[in-house]
Design an enzyme around this catalytic site. Structure first.
Site, PDB file in Angstrom:
ATOM      1  N   HIS A 197      -6.183   7.626   4.562  1.00 44.00           N
ATOM      2  CA  HIS A 197      -4.742   7.592   4.943  1.00 44.00           C
ATOM      3  C   HIS A 197      -4.329   9.414   5.111  1.00 44.00           C
ATOM      4  CE1 HIS A 197      -0.583   6.600   2.968  1.00 44.00           C
ATOM      5  NE2 HIS A 197      -0.350   7.746   3.848  1.00 44.00           N
ATOM      6  N   GLU A 228      -4.246   4.541   7.179  1.00 43.37           N
ATOM      7  CA  GLU A 228      -2.868   3.937   7.094  1.00 43.37           C
ATOM      8  C   GLU A 228      -2.205   5.400   6.938  1.00 43.37           C
ATOM      9  OE1 GLU A 228      -3.685   2.171   3.088  1.00 43.37           O
ATOM     10  OE2 GLU A 228      -3.276   3.784   2.233  1.00 43.37           O
ATOM     11  N   HIS A 238      -2.852  -1.089  -3.892  1.00 43.52           N
ATOM     12  CA  HIS A 238      -2.107   0.163  -4.794  1.00 43.52           C
ATOM     13  C   HIS A 238      -2.432  -0.377  -6.329  1.00 43.52           C
ATOM     14  CE1 HIS A 238      -0.011   3.614  -4.489  1.00 43.52           C
ATOM     15  NE2 HIS A 238       0.435   3.520  -5.801  1.00 43.52           N
TER      16      HIS A 238
END
Length: 237
Positions: free
Chosen positions: A43, A70, A190
């Site tokens: 990310h 991401e 998450h």
């Protein structure tokens, strides 16, 4: 079996804290794949405080499993993804100063934007996924954007599970059913960890992939990286 994609942002954070190349991010990715993980996730944020844009380019050359990038689809991010052409891009509505991802897309409000960005990625052969909260209308909105998959934002599930509240899984079960009914693939991530991942897997139908980074790296400090990767794989069977 649900695939495990390991987010290696935290390894980059550790490297960046001292400069140099320890831990070696590329070798870490190779090792994680060798230990059995079916994907690598990064990310990159605009300030490059952990994963750098150049890391992403370098990882593309050595990752042999699925490569997932991401991030918030700002122009710089879009350009990077189109250059690297990963297996999957996961779109996250992060503010530039966000410590970590903290919400899913409003897929109704941002429909036109998402349609445009997703179509660009798909025209370039990149599978798309968008970060969403476990809300039926947001999942239904995601289906109208043209995305291939959604990634369920699982922080609320993790918090409830830690308190012993297993009913916190219910919105995610319903969201997954809506996703499947609208032909969307289902990813999740998450705050998933070794304690809550198996219950999540057992209750979420059609779960294709989980992306886990912070917890997995923290657990590896005590238990060892190879051992922890395989502990996740065992729970995801």
């Amino acid at each position: 079996m649900t695939k495990l994609s390991v987010n290696i942002n935290k390894l980059a954070t550790l490297r960046n804290s001292r400069g140099g190349n320890m831990p070696d991010l590329l070798q870490s990715a190779r090792d994680i794949e060798a230990f059995g993980a079916q994907g690598i996730t990064v990310h990159p944020r605009p300030d490059e405080r952990h994963i750098r844009y150049q890391d992403t380019r370098a990882l593309k050359e050595i990752v042999t499993t699925e490569f997932n990038i991401e991030g918030n689809p700002i122009p710089k991010f879009i350009d990077l993804v189109l250059e690297v052409k990963p297996t999957q891009v996961t779109l996250v509505p992060d503010a530039e100063d966000a410590i970590t991802s903290d919400s899913g897309w409003d897929t109704i409000k941002h429909k036109d934007f998402l349609v445009e960005v997703i179509s660009t990625f798909k025209e370039n052969g990149i599978r798309t996924s968008i970060f969403v909260d476990p809300v039926a209308k947001m999942v239904e909105g995601a289906a109208k954007t043209g995305t291939d998959r959604i990634e369920l934002y699982t922080e609320n599930y993790a918090k409830a599970f830690a308190k012993g509240d297993k009913a916190g899984i219910k919105p995610f079960v319903e969201a997954a059913k809506v996703a499947h009914d609208t032909a969307l693939g289902i990813n999740a991530g998450h705050d998933l960890n070794l304690e809550n991942i198996q219950f999540f897997k057992q209750n979420i139908p059609h779960l294709l992939e989980v992306s886990i980074g912070h917890a997995l790296i923290c657990e590896s400090i005590y238990l060892g990286l190879e051992n922890v990767v395989n502990m996740y794989l065992h729970r995801l069977k």
